[in-house]
Scaffold this motif. Structure first.
Motif, PDB file in Angstrom:
ATOM      1  N   MET A 132      42.566  31.674  33.000  1.00 29.74           N
ATOM      2  CA  MET A 132      41.445  31.294  32.104  1.00 29.74           C
ATOM      3  C   MET A 132      40.892  32.376  31.572  1.00 29.74           C
ATOM      4  SD  MET A 132      39.986  27.540  33.260  1.00 29.74           S
ATOM      5  CE  MET A 132      39.839  27.916  34.899  1.00 29.74           C
ATOM      6  N   ALA A 133      40.470  33.260  32.591  1.00 29.01           N
ATOM      7  CA  ALA A 133      39.637  34.648  31.978  1.00 29.01           C
ATOM      8  C   ALA A 133      40.267  35.241  31.117  1.00 29.01           C
ATOM      9  CB  ALA A 133      39.151  35.284  33.236  1.00 29.01           C
ATOM     10  N   PHE A 134      41.656  35.536  31.332  1.00 33.19           N
ATOM     11  CA  PHE A 134      42.397  36.328  30.445  1.00 33.19           C
ATOM     12  C   PHE A 134      43.262  35.610  29.114  1.00 33.19           C
ATOM     13  CE2 PHE A 134      41.989  38.928  34.276  1.00 33.19           C
ATOM     14  CZ  PHE A 134      41.683  40.144  33.760  1.00 33.19           C
ATOM     15  N   SER A 135      42.854  34.356  28.820  1.00 28.81           N
ATOM     16  CA  SER A 135      43.398  33.544  27.878  1.00 28.81           C
ATOM     17  C   SER A 135      42.944  34.143  26.485  1.00 28.81           C
ATOM     18  CB  SER A 135      43.082  32.130  28.162  1.00 28.81           C
ATOM     19  OG  SER A 135      43.680  31.546  29.305  1.00 28.81           O
ATOM     20  N   SER A 181      44.660  32.399  23.743  1.00 29.78           N
ATOM     21  CA  SER A 181      44.974  31.509  22.750  1.00 29.78           C
ATOM     22  C   SER A 181      44.452  30.047  23.411  1.00 29.78           C
ATOM     23  CB  SER A 181      46.426  31.288  22.582  1.00 29.78           C
ATOM     24  OG  SER A 181      47.083  30.970  23.589  1.00 29.78           O
ATOM     25  N   LEU A 182      44.172  29.209  22.502  1.00 28.65           N
ATOM     26  CA  LEU A 182      43.870  27.952  22.986  1.00 28.65           C
ATOM     27  C   LEU A 182      44.706  27.105  24.085  1.00 28.65           C
ATOM     28  CD1 LEU A 182      41.556  25.656  23.166  1.00 28.65           C
ATOM     29  CD2 LEU A 182      42.548  24.696  20.923  1.00 28.65           C
ATOM     30  N   THR A 183      46.053  27.436  23.695  1.00 25.67           N
ATOM     31  CA  THR A 183      47.122  26.813  24.531  1.00 25.67           C
ATOM     32  C   THR A 183      47.237  27.299  25.864  1.00 25.67           C
ATOM     33  OG1 THR A 183      48.444  26.346  22.390  1.00 25.67           O
ATOM     34  CG2 THR A 183      49.626  26.202  24.296  1.00 25.67           C
ATOM     35  N   LEU A 184      46.865  28.577  25.847  1.00 26.64           N
ATOM     36  CA  LEU A 184      47.243  29.166  27.153  1.00 26.64           C
ATOM     37  C   LEU A 184      45.864  28.672  28.053  1.00 26.64           C
ATOM     38  CD1 LEU A 184      48.543  31.090  29.283  1.00 26.64           C
ATOM     39  CD2 LEU A 184      47.303  32.858  28.216  1.00 26.64           C
ATOM     40  N   PHE A 185      44.521  28.740  27.321  1.00 29.59           N
ATOM     41  CA  PHE A 185      43.147  28.331  28.063  1.00 29.59           C
ATOM     42  C   PHE A 185      43.443  27.081  28.623  1.00 29.59           C
ATOM     43  CE2 PHE A 185      39.317  26.639  28.593  1.00 29.59           C
ATOM     44  CZ  PHE A 185      38.664  27.485  29.349  1.00 29.59           C
ATOM     45  N   VAL A 186      43.895  25.971  27.768  1.00 35.45           N
ATOM     46  CA  VAL A 186      44.184  24.548  28.356  1.00 35.45           C
ATOM     47  C   VAL A 186      45.273  24.557  29.421  1.00 35.45           C
ATOM     48  CG1 VAL A 186      44.851  22.375  27.632  1.00 35.45           C
ATOM     49  CG2 VAL A 186      43.420  23.606  25.939  1.00 35.45           C
ATOM     50  N   SER A 187      46.444  25.125  29.500  1.00 37.93           N
ATOM     51  CA  SER A 187      47.369  25.283  30.224  1.00 37.93           C
ATOM     52  C   SER A 187      46.699  25.596  31.965  1.00 37.93           C
ATOM     53  CB  SER A 187      48.316  26.248  30.028  1.00 37.93           C
ATOM     54  OG  SER A 187      49.070  25.606  28.884  1.00 37.93           O
ATOM     55  N   MET A 188      45.872  26.831  31.732  1.00 38.58           N
ATOM     56  CA  MET A 188      45.327  27.192  32.762  1.00 38.58           C
ATOM     57  C   MET A 188      44.095  26.361  33.371  1.00 38.58           C
ATOM     58  SD  MET A 188      46.642  30.054  33.751  1.00 38.58           S
ATOM     59  CE  MET A 188      48.106  29.232  33.423  1.00 38.58           C
ATOM     60  N   ARG A 189      43.533  25.649  32.373  1.00 38.76           N
ATOM     61  CA  ARG A 189      42.286  24.731  33.106  1.00 38.76           C
ATOM     62  C   ARG A 189      43.170  23.484  33.553  1.00 38.76           C
ATOM     63  NH1 ARG A 189      37.423  23.192  33.426  1.00 38.76           N
ATOM     64  NH2 ARG A 189      36.546  21.242  32.790  1.00 38.76           N
ATOM     65  N   PHE A 190      44.450  23.081  33.141  1.00 40.71           N
ATOM     66  CA  PHE A 190      45.332  22.221  33.598  1.00 40.71           C
ATOM     67  C   PHE A 190      45.313  22.371  35.163  1.00 40.71           C
ATOM     68  CE2 PHE A 190      49.378  20.523  34.452  1.00 40.71           C
ATOM     69  CZ  PHE A 190      49.262  19.018  34.549  1.00 40.71           C
ATOM     70  N   ALA A 191      46.129  23.764  35.145  1.00 37.52           N
ATOM     71  CA  ALA A 191      46.422  24.386  36.730  1.00 37.52           C
ATOM     72  C   ALA A 191      45.193  24.248  37.305  1.00 37.52           C
ATOM     73  CB  ALA A 191      46.903  25.623  36.484  1.00 37.52           C
TER      74      ALA A 191
END
Length: 448
Positions: free
Chosen positions: A97-100, A102-112
Motif C-alpha cells: 500500500m505504501a508504494f502504490s 495507482s488506485l488499482t494497485l492500492f485497492v489490491s494491496m488493501r484487499f491483501a
C-alpha cells in the motif's frame, strides 16, 4: 474427574495470549489507518463516493477470503501456522500500500491486507479461548480486543503526527505497519500449538505437555479427558458438518451476532470520522484529533469490558450495548441534521464508542470463540466471521452513497433500528456462557 488440586500458570497463559493477540493489533492498524489517510487518498486518487466506499470496504472483501482460508488451515495444520501466514501477509500488504502508484494497485494491496486481518480475526481469539481456563477465558479473549483498540489508538496518533509531512504522508501511515508485522511473526514462533487441536490431530503426548505448562497436573488431566470425550465420534471436518442439525442453533447465533456487530453502524464512525466531522464544519486538524479521542475512549472502555466480561457475563453486556447504541444514534442523527457544533457532536460520538467498546466489540468475539464444538470450531468460526466481514463491507461501502443521497445524518436512523432489532435477538436467542469450560458449553448448548 481427578481430585488433584487445580492451579494455573497465569503468567504463562497471559504471555502467550498477548503474543497471539498481536494479530489483533495489526487488525486495529489496518482498520484504523484508512481514517487518517482518506483525506490524502481522496486527492491522490480523485475518489468519487463509489470508489471511496469500495476502497474502504475492500479490506472486508479480503477478510472474507482470509476467514475461509484460515478456518481450513486451523483445522488441518493448526492454529499456529495460520497465525504465521497472517503475519507475513500483514507485512507484505503494508509495504504494498505504501508504494502504490495507482488506485488499482492500492485497492489490491488493501484487499491483501484484509486477508491477513480475516485470518487474525478468526485465529487469535480462537487460539486464546483454547489455551485459557474457563474462569479467565472471557478476559483473555478480550485481550485480543484490547490489542485491536490499542492498534487503533496508536495508528490514529501516528496518523495525526504524520499528517504534517505533506501529500505523501499516507505512504508513511501504511508503510509503518511492516514493523509490528515482523514482531508478530517472531512472537508466533515461540507459541505452543493449541492443545485441543493437538488432541484432534492425534498428538496426545504433546497436548498433555502444553496443558501441563498451562496449569497443574490436576488441570491437565481433567482438561485432557474432557477434550477427548468431546472429540469422540466427531471426525467430520467438512463445511457440511458445520450445518448439522445439532450445530445449527449455535451457527445461527454466531452468524447473526457477527453480522450485527458490524451492521450496528459503529465502524462508520471509526472509518469515516473525517467525513462525519467535516459535515459540521470541522477542519482537517480537528478531524484527526477526533480520531485520537475516539481511540483513547475505545481503549479505556475496552479495559473496562475485560474487567467485567467474566463478572457481569456476556448476555447483560450485549443487551445494554445494543439498546444503548440505538438511543445514542437517534441523538447523533438529530445533531448531524441540525449541524450542531463539533464539540457537542463529539460528546455523543464518544458515548457511542464507549457503549460499543464495553459490549458488542469484545463480547461478540468472546461468544464466537466459545459457542462452537471442538471438532468443527475452526470451520464454524470461519462461517460466523465471514458473515462479520461481509457485513463490514456492506456497511462501509454503502455509507458514502447513503450520505450523499440522505445527508450524513440519514444512515444513523437506520443503524438505530438495526441496534434495536439486535437487542431483541440477544434477548431471545443468546444464552450466558461465562464460567463454563468449552466442553461443558458443547454438552449443554449443542448436544442438548
Amino acid at each position: 474427574m481427578t481430585n488433584q488440586k487445580i492451579n494455573f500458570n497465569n503468567g504463562y497463559i497471559t504471555g502467550i495470549s498477548f503474543i497471539s493477540a498481536l494479530g489483533g493489533y495489526l487488525f486495529g492498524f489496518d482498520f484504523a489507518v484508512i481514517s487518517g489517510a482518506l483525506p490524502f487518498l481522496r486527492d491522490e486518487f480523485a475518489l468519487t463516493s463509489l470508489w471511496e466506499g469500495f476502497l474502504t470496504g475492500s479490506l472486508g472483501l479480503g477478510c472474507i477470503v482470509g476467514c475461509l482460508s484460515a478456518g481450513k488451515i486451523a483445522d488441518l495444520y493448526g492454529r499456529r501456522p495460520g497465525l504465521m501466514v497472517a503475519a507475513l501477509i500483514f507485512a507484505f500488504s503494508s509495504l504494498g500500500m505504501a508504494f502504490s502508484h495507482s488506485l488499482t494497485l492500492f485497492v489490491s494491496m488493501r484487499f491483501a491486507a484484509g486477508i491477513g486481518v480475516g485470518m487474525a480475526s478468526l485465529l487469535s481469539p480462537m487460539y486464546i479461548a483454547e489455551i485459557s481456563p474457563a474462569s479467565i477465558r472471557g478476559r483473555n479473549v478480550a485481550i485480543n480486543q484490547l490489542t485491536v483498540v490499542t492498534g487503533i489508538l496508536v495508528t490514529n496518533l501516528v496518523n495525526y503526527f504524520l499528517a504534517d509531512l505533506g501529500n505523501d504522508a499516507w505512504r508513511w501511515m501504511f508503510g509503518l505497519g511492516a514493523v509490528p508485522s515482523a514482531l508478530f511473526f517472531i512472537g508466533v514462533i515461540w507459541l505452543p500449538e493449541s492443545p485441543r487441536w493437538l488432541v484432534k490431530a492425534g498428538r496426545e503426548a504433546k497436548a498433555k505437555r502444553v496443558l501441563e505448562k498451562i496449569g497443574s497436573q490436576g488441570f491437565a488431566d481433567s482438561t485432557f479427558a474432557d477434550i477427548e470425550r468431546s472429540l469422540s465420534g466427531n471426525k467430520k471436518q467438512s463445511f457440511r458438518a458445520v450445518f448439522d442439525k445439532a450445530v445449527r442453533p449455535a451457527i445461527l447465533v454466531g452468524v447473526v451476532l457477527a453480522a450485527f456487530q458490524q451492521l450496528c453502524g459503529i465502524n462508520v464512525v471509526f472509518n469515516y470520522t473525517s467525513t462525519i466531522f467535516e459535515s459540521v464544519g470541522a477542519d482537517l486538524n480537528r478531524q484527526l484529533l477526533e480520531t485520537v479521542a475516539i481511540g483513547i475512549v475505545n481503549l479505556v472502555f475496552t479495559v473496562l469490558a475485560m474487567w467485567q466480561v467474566d463478572k457481569l457475563g456476556r448476555r447483560p453486556l450485549m443487551l445494554a450495548g445494543s439498546l444503548g447504541l440505538s438511543l445514542i444514534y437517534i441523538v447523533l442523527a438529530f445533531l448531524l441534521q441540525s449541524h450542531a457544533a463539533p464539540g457537542l457532536l463529539s460528546v455523543f460520538v464518544l458515548l457511542a464508542i464507549a457503549m460499543y467498546a464495553t459490549s458488542l466489540a469484545p463480547v461478540t468475539w468472546v461468544l464466537i470463540s466459545e459457542i462452537f464444538p471442538n471438532h468443527i470450531r475452526g470451520l464454524a468460526s470461519s462461517v460466523a466471521i465471514l458473515s462479520l466481514w461481509a457485513s463490514y463491507f456492506i456497511l462501509v461501502f454503502t455509507f458514502p452513497l447513503l450520505a450523499e443521497r440522505l445527508g450524513t445524518y440519514g444512515p444513523f436512523y437506520l443503524y438505530a433500528i438495526i441496534c434495536f432489532a439486535g437487542f431483541l435477538f440477544v434477548k431471545k436467542k443468546v444464552k450466558e456462557t461465562k464460567g463454563r469450560t468449552l466442553e461443558e458449553l458443547e454438552e449443554n448448548l449443542i448436544r442438548h
